[in-house]
Write a protein that holds these residues in place. Structure first.
Motif, PDB file in Angstrom:
ATOM      1  N   GLY A  81      60.125  85.442  41.004  1.00 53.10           N
ATOM      2  CA  GLY A  81      60.210  83.648  40.817  1.00 53.10           C
ATOM      3  C   GLY A  81      59.074  82.507  41.873  1.00 53.10           C
ATOM      4  N   ASN A  82      58.146  83.412  42.702  1.00 53.45           N
ATOM      5  CA  ASN A  82      57.033  82.505  42.812  1.00 53.45           C
ATOM      6  C   ASN A  82      55.856  82.954  42.265  1.00 53.45           C
ATOM      7  N   PHE A 128      67.600  90.330  47.211  1.00 52.25           N
ATOM      8  CA  PHE A 128      67.171  88.726  47.286  1.00 52.25           C
ATOM      9  C   PHE A 128      65.365  89.169  47.749  1.00 52.25           C
ATOM     10  N   ASN A 129      64.930  90.165  48.028  1.00 55.17           N
ATOM     11  CA  ASN A 129      62.978  89.822  48.590  1.00 55.17           C
ATOM     12  C   ASN A 129      62.759  90.480  46.663  1.00 55.17           C
ATOM     13  N   SER A 130      63.182  90.967  45.618  1.00 51.59           N
ATOM     14  CA  SER A 130      62.665  91.289  44.765  1.00 51.59           C
ATOM     15  C   SER A 130      62.809  89.899  43.055  1.00 51.59           C
ATOM     16  N   SER A 140      69.332  92.114  51.030  1.00 50.94           N
ATOM     17  CA  SER A 140      68.013  91.918  51.140  1.00 50.94           C
ATOM     18  C   SER A 140      66.981  92.380  50.290  1.00 50.94           C
ATOM     19  N   ARG A 171      63.258  86.903  44.442  1.00 55.93           N
ATOM     20  CA  ARG A 171      62.016  85.867  45.464  1.00 55.93           C
ATOM     21  C   ARG A 171      60.910  86.072  44.812  1.00 55.93           C
ATOM     22  N   ALA A 172      60.085  86.963  44.972  1.00 56.20           N
ATOM     23  CA  ALA A 172      58.408  87.802  44.246  1.00 56.20           C
ATOM     24  C   ALA A 172      58.566  87.344  43.115  1.00 56.20           C
ATOM     25  N   VAL A 227      56.856  90.313  50.885  1.00 59.35           N
ATOM     26  CA  VAL A 227      57.422  89.255  51.397  1.00 59.35           C
ATOM     27  C   VAL A 227      58.465  88.854  51.894  1.00 59.35           C
ATOM     28  N   THR A 277      62.488  88.271  56.259  1.00 62.26           N
ATOM     29  CA  THR A 277      63.946  88.195  55.953  1.00 62.26           C
ATOM     30  C   THR A 277      64.079  89.550  56.556  1.00 62.26           C
TER      31      THR A 277
END
Length: 59
Positions: free
Chosen positions: A43-44, A36-38, A33, A40-41, A2, A6
């Protein structure tokens, strides 16, 4: 995986700020960051689970 999209920009910003002596900015960039990445993961993952459940109910 993920973080791959970024990471280059974050690494560039953090390293350039560290060279200039602005360590507060670089540490905040790393923490931000990661958050944000966690998110985003997660959410996916939630979106894919929702899609799978919906397909099982329909078919």
């Amino acid at each position: 995986m993920v973080a791959f999209g970024t990471e280059p920009s974050g690494a560039g910003t953090s390293s350039s700020r560290s060279v200039k002596g602005e360590t507060d900015i670089s540490s905040c960039n790393v923490v931000g960051s990661n958050i944000f990445n966690s998110l985003r993961a997660r959410g996916n993952l939630a979106a894919s689970q929702y899609r799978d459940r919906r397909q099982r109910l329909q078919g």
